[in-house]
Design a protein around this motif. Structure first.
Motif, PDB file in Angstrom:
ATOM      1  N   MET A 146     -17.815 -20.815 -49.549  1.00  0.00           N
ATOM      2  CA  MET A 146     -19.217 -21.073 -49.918  1.00  0.00           C
ATOM      3  C   MET A 146     -19.639 -22.723 -50.017  1.00  0.00           C
ATOM      4  O   MET A 146     -20.524 -23.115 -49.395  1.00  0.00           O
ATOM      5  CB  MET A 146     -19.732 -20.278 -50.904  1.00  0.00           C
ATOM      6  N   TYR A 147     -18.641 -23.427 -50.668  1.00  0.00           N
ATOM      7  CA  TYR A 147     -18.922 -24.810 -51.138  1.00  0.00           C
ATOM      8  C   TYR A 147     -18.800 -25.604 -49.703  1.00  0.00           C
ATOM      9  O   TYR A 147     -19.517 -26.643 -49.382  1.00  0.00           O
ATOM     10  CB  TYR A 147     -18.055 -25.284 -51.878  1.00  0.00           C
ATOM     11  N   LEU A 148     -17.852 -25.128 -48.993  1.00  0.00           N
ATOM     12  CA  LEU A 148     -17.693 -26.207 -47.868  1.00  0.00           C
ATOM     13  C   LEU A 148     -18.312 -25.695 -46.522  1.00  0.00           C
ATOM     14  O   LEU A 148     -18.090 -26.163 -45.214  1.00  0.00           O
ATOM     15  CB  LEU A 148     -16.127 -25.957 -47.196  1.00  0.00           C
ATOM     16  N   SER A 149     -19.157 -24.554 -46.772  1.00  0.00           N
ATOM     17  CA  SER A 149     -19.938 -24.077 -45.408  1.00  0.00           C
ATOM     18  C   SER A 149     -20.836 -24.860 -44.493  1.00  0.00           C
ATOM     19  O   SER A 149     -20.555 -24.952 -43.175  1.00  0.00           O
ATOM     20  CB  SER A 149     -20.817 -22.925 -46.069  1.00  0.00           C
ATOM     21  N   THR A 150     -21.519 -25.717 -45.323  1.00  0.00           N
ATOM     22  CA  THR A 150     -22.340 -26.848 -44.298  1.00  0.00           C
ATOM     23  C   THR A 150     -21.122 -27.630 -43.569  1.00  0.00           C
ATOM     24  O   THR A 150     -21.338 -27.992 -42.384  1.00  0.00           O
ATOM     25  CB  THR A 150     -23.339 -27.517 -45.277  1.00  0.00           C
ATOM     26  N   PHE A 151     -20.351 -28.208 -44.066  1.00  0.00           N
ATOM     27  CA  PHE A 151     -19.300 -29.047 -43.721  1.00  0.00           C
ATOM     28  C   PHE A 151     -18.661 -28.330 -42.664  1.00  0.00           C
ATOM     29  O   PHE A 151     -18.441 -29.009 -41.302  1.00  0.00           O
ATOM     30  CB  PHE A 151     -18.252 -29.527 -44.568  1.00  0.00           C
ATOM     31  N   LEU A 152     -18.109 -27.253 -42.838  1.00  0.00           N
ATOM     32  CA  LEU A 152     -17.201 -26.349 -41.729  1.00  0.00           C
ATOM     33  C   LEU A 152     -18.139 -26.139 -40.623  1.00  0.00           C
ATOM     34  O   LEU A 152     -17.845 -26.093 -39.385  1.00  0.00           O
ATOM     35  CB  LEU A 152     -16.673 -25.374 -42.092  1.00  0.00           C
ATOM     36  N   LEU A 153     -19.386 -25.763 -40.925  1.00  0.00           N
ATOM     37  CA  LEU A 153     -20.300 -25.271 -39.662  1.00  0.00           C
ATOM     38  C   LEU A 153     -20.891 -26.289 -38.889  1.00  0.00           C
ATOM     39  O   LEU A 153     -21.217 -26.352 -37.678  1.00  0.00           O
ATOM     40  CB  LEU A 153     -21.613 -24.494 -40.349  1.00  0.00           C
ATOM     41  N   ILE A 201     -24.067 -16.261 -58.302  1.00  0.00           N
ATOM     42  CA  ILE A 201     -23.986 -17.600 -58.817  1.00  0.00           C
ATOM     43  C   ILE A 201     -24.546 -18.415 -57.597  1.00  0.00           C
ATOM     44  O   ILE A 201     -24.505 -19.599 -57.722  1.00  0.00           O
ATOM     45  CB  ILE A 201     -22.665 -18.035 -59.249  1.00  0.00           C
ATOM     46  N   GLN A 202     -25.019 -17.816 -56.509  1.00  0.00           N
ATOM     47  CA  GLN A 202     -25.381 -18.560 -55.305  1.00  0.00           C
ATOM     48  C   GLN A 202     -26.357 -19.714 -55.649  1.00  0.00           C
ATOM     49  O   GLN A 202     -26.323 -20.735 -55.112  1.00  0.00           O
ATOM     50  CB  GLN A 202     -25.894 -17.587 -54.286  1.00  0.00           C
ATOM     51  N   GLN A 203     -27.388 -19.503 -56.403  1.00  0.00           N
ATOM     52  CA  GLN A 203     -28.286 -20.469 -56.851  1.00  0.00           C
ATOM     53  C   GLN A 203     -27.669 -21.917 -57.488  1.00  0.00           C
ATOM     54  O   GLN A 203     -28.149 -23.105 -57.234  1.00  0.00           O
ATOM     55  CB  GLN A 203     -29.428 -20.038 -57.844  1.00  0.00           C
ATOM     56  N   ILE A 236     -25.879 -27.085 -56.838  1.00  0.00           N
ATOM     57  CA  ILE A 236     -25.406 -28.138 -57.511  1.00  0.00           C
ATOM     58  C   ILE A 236     -24.129 -28.843 -57.166  1.00  0.00           C
ATOM     59  O   ILE A 236     -23.216 -27.910 -57.479  1.00  0.00           O
ATOM     60  CB  ILE A 236     -25.581 -27.855 -58.914  1.00  0.00           C
ATOM     61  N   ALA A 237     -23.976 -29.783 -56.468  1.00  0.00           N
ATOM     62  CA  ALA A 237     -22.471 -30.090 -55.927  1.00  0.00           C
ATOM     63  C   ALA A 237     -21.268 -29.944 -56.826  1.00  0.00           C
ATOM     64  O   ALA A 237     -20.262 -29.551 -56.448  1.00  0.00           O
ATOM     65  CB  ALA A 237     -22.587 -31.733 -55.373  1.00  0.00           C
ATOM     66  N   VAL A 238     -21.414 -30.300 -58.179  1.00  0.00           N
ATOM     67  CA  VAL A 238     -20.505 -30.406 -59.057  1.00  0.00           C
ATOM     68  C   VAL A 238     -20.082 -28.934 -59.628  1.00  0.00           C
ATOM     69  O   VAL A 238     -18.792 -28.819 -59.918  1.00  0.00           O
ATOM     70  CB  VAL A 238     -20.703 -31.332 -60.214  1.00  0.00           C
ATOM     71  N   ILE A 239     -20.747 -28.043 -59.368  1.00  0.00           N
ATOM     72  CA  ILE A 239     -20.765 -26.550 -60.056  1.00  0.00           C
ATOM     73  C   ILE A 239     -19.392 -25.998 -59.380  1.00  0.00           C
ATOM     74  O   ILE A 239     -18.607 -25.544 -60.065  1.00  0.00           O
ATOM     75  CB  ILE A 239     -21.889 -25.887 -59.925  1.00  0.00           C
ATOM     76  N   PRO A 240     -19.389 -26.015 -57.828  1.00  0.00           N
ATOM     77  CA  PRO A 240     -18.403 -24.963 -57.356  1.00  0.00           C
ATOM     78  C   PRO A 240     -16.972 -25.374 -57.839  1.00  0.00           C
ATOM     79  O   PRO A 240     -15.693 -25.032 -58.049  1.00  0.00           O
ATOM     80  CB  PRO A 240     -18.585 -25.081 -55.850  1.00  0.00           C
ATOM     81  N   PRO A 241     -16.674 -27.015 -57.625  1.00  0.00           N
ATOM     82  CA  PRO A 241     -15.486 -27.432 -57.816  1.00  0.00           C
ATOM     83  C   PRO A 241     -14.920 -27.066 -59.464  1.00  0.00           C
ATOM     84  O   PRO A 241     -13.864 -26.718 -59.724  1.00  0.00           O
ATOM     85  CB  PRO A 241     -15.263 -28.903 -57.933  1.00  0.00           C
ATOM     86  N   VAL A 242     -15.908 -27.264 -60.361  1.00  0.00           N
ATOM     87  CA  VAL A 242     -15.660 -26.884 -61.788  1.00  0.00           C
ATOM     88  C   VAL A 242     -15.293 -25.230 -61.975  1.00  0.00           C
ATOM     89  O   VAL A 242     -14.583 -25.031 -62.611  1.00  0.00           O
ATOM     90  CB  VAL A 242     -16.931 -27.267 -62.692  1.00  0.00           C
ATOM     91  N   ILE A 243     -16.054 -24.530 -61.201  1.00  0.00           N
ATOM     92  CA  ILE A 243     -15.800 -22.985 -61.287  1.00  0.00           C
ATOM     93  C   ILE A 243     -14.404 -22.754 -60.774  1.00  0.00           C
ATOM     94  O   ILE A 243     -13.495 -22.026 -61.350  1.00  0.00           O
ATOM     95  CB  ILE A 243     -16.709 -22.151 -60.686  1.00  0.00           C
ATOM     96  N   ILE A 244     -14.237 -23.435 -59.734  1.00  0.00           N
ATOM     97  CA  ILE A 244     -12.719 -23.063 -59.037  1.00  0.00           C
ATOM     98  C   ILE A 244     -11.571 -23.377 -60.005  1.00  0.00           C
ATOM     99  O   ILE A 244     -10.660 -22.991 -60.027  1.00  0.00           O
ATOM    100  CB  ILE A 244     -12.804 -24.086 -57.771  1.00  0.00           C
ATOM    101  N   LEU A 245     -11.853 -24.842 -60.341  1.00  0.00           N
ATOM    102  CA  LEU A 245     -10.734 -25.400 -61.250  1.00  0.00           C
ATOM    103  C   LEU A 245     -10.653 -24.558 -62.556  1.00  0.00           C
ATOM    104  O   LEU A 245      -9.448 -24.122 -63.188  1.00  0.00           O
ATOM    105  CB  LEU A 245     -11.093 -26.678 -61.976  1.00  0.00           C
ATOM    106  N   ALA A 246     -11.877 -23.943 -63.244  1.00  0.00           N
ATOM    107  CA  ALA A 246     -11.790 -23.005 -64.483  1.00  0.00           C
ATOM    108  C   ALA A 246     -11.178 -21.558 -64.028  1.00  0.00           C
ATOM    109  O   ALA A 246     -10.221 -21.348 -64.826  1.00  0.00           O
ATOM    110  CB  ALA A 246     -13.385 -22.614 -64.741  1.00  0.00           C
ATOM    111  N   VAL A 247     -11.379 -21.203 -62.834  1.00  0.00           N
ATOM    112  CA  VAL A 247     -10.470 -19.935 -62.498  1.00  0.00           C
ATOM    113  C   VAL A 247      -9.361 -20.162 -62.366  1.00  0.00           C
ATOM    114  O   VAL A 247      -8.451 -19.315 -62.961  1.00  0.00           O
ATOM    115  CB  VAL A 247     -11.280 -19.417 -61.122  1.00  0.00           C
ATOM    116  N   LEU A 248      -8.722 -21.026 -61.861  1.00  0.00           N
ATOM    117  CA  LEU A 248      -7.236 -21.340 -61.627  1.00  0.00           C
ATOM    118  C   LEU A 248      -6.729 -21.461 -63.092  1.00  0.00           C
ATOM    119  O   LEU A 248      -5.651 -21.132 -63.172  1.00  0.00           O
ATOM    120  CB  LEU A 248      -6.926 -22.696 -60.633  1.00  0.00           C
ATOM    121  N   LEU A 249      -7.147 -22.210 -63.838  1.00  0.00           N
ATOM    122  CA  LEU A 249      -6.811 -22.602 -65.228  1.00  0.00           C
ATOM    123  C   LEU A 249      -6.852 -21.591 -66.206  1.00  0.00           C
ATOM    124  O   LEU A 249      -5.829 -21.122 -67.065  1.00  0.00           O
ATOM    125  CB  LEU A 249      -7.449 -23.752 -65.896  1.00  0.00           C
TER     126      LEU A 249
END
Length: 254
Positions: free
Chosen positions: A194-201, A135-137, A141-154
């Motif tokens: 992966m989502y926060l990588s740019t921010f953390l680095l 799913i790396q590609q 898209i900025a909105v995709i990772p938060p949506v996947i994270i929320l979906a996995v948790l639910l």
């Protein structure tokens, strides 16, 4: 000179994450030693043991997996390379089970298969690497990772309740006592990394990033406390969404 400065900056960024990951490993190691070898079982026997057990459980594994996601996102490894590495990590998990559980039990005259199929953090790391490569590609898209994270948790509690007794897919959503880190919901931490990588680095180069991360941690803690009554608690290995929101907050502060 410019290349040297870039190299030094790159090393300082990695060093920042290595310190966080190193502390997580230290506390995980100490926590396992206390639980397995301390006479009273460690937990609650004294303040120091309780601190090490707390820091070596709830935040340690998520910190480790989140930082793994950071480096996966920044690495230039090919899709094929990440998938192969994921399968190797997954297989290494079962090899480790054989060496630390099955072989000693066989020597002791007990059933060597009893703990061979334990699902621990190496299986999670391998599956996460494979999933991340697939799913790396989409993660651009900025909105995709938060949506996947929320979906996995639910979705995770639904999978545990309906399919958790399947030994074939135990590494995905198993509920057995020997399943410590099922892919659902623990994939959220590599994905968040992966989502926060740019921010953390960029934390070492942009002022205010540390404060933003601290603020984000406090906000997640607050949200977790507010929604806590509305989600199943479960146990550490299979917790509802609110618990993981709390853990994400703690990881940000870490």
């Amino acid at each position: 000179m410019q290349n040297q400065m870039t190299d030094n900056l790159s090393r300082s960024r990695v060093l920042f994450l290595d310190i966080a990951r190193g502390l997580a490993v230290l506390f995980m190691f100490a926590q396992h030693c206390i639980l397995m070898h301390e006479k009273t079982g460690g937990e609650g026997s004294n303040v120091l043991a309780s601190i090490f057990i707390f820091l070596g459980t709830a935040p340690a594994a998520p910190v480790f997996m989140l930082i793994m996601g950071v480096f996966v996102a920044r690495a230039k490894t090919s899709f094929r390379g990440n998938v192969l590495r994921g399968f190797k990590l997954f297989a290494a998990g079962y090899l480790l089970n054989f060496l630390r559980f099955s072989l000693p039990m066989l020597i002791a005259g007990e059933s060597p298969l009893e703990m061979l199929f334990t699902v621990d953090i190496l299986q999670l790391a391998g599956l996460s690497l494979i999933a991340a490569a697939c799913i790396q590609q989409l993660l651009d898209i900025a909105v995709i990772p938060p949506v996947i994270i929320l979906a996995v948790l639910l979705i995770s509690p639904v999978l545990w309740q309906n399919f958790g007794d399947s030994s074939v897919f135990a590494f995905l959503w198993g509920t057995g006592e020997d399943v410590f880190f099922p892919f659902f919901p623990w994939f959220v931490y590599p994905l968040l990394g992966m989502y926060l990588s740019t921010f953390l680095l960029a934390m070492d180069t942009q002022k205010g990033h540390s404060k933003k991360l601290l603020l984000a941690g406090l906000i997640f803690l607050l949200i977790g406390i507010i929604v806590y009554p509305f989600f199943p608690v479960g146990d550490y290995h299979r917790s509802g969404a609110a618990i993981h929101v709390l853990i994400i907050g703690f990881v940000c502060i870490w």
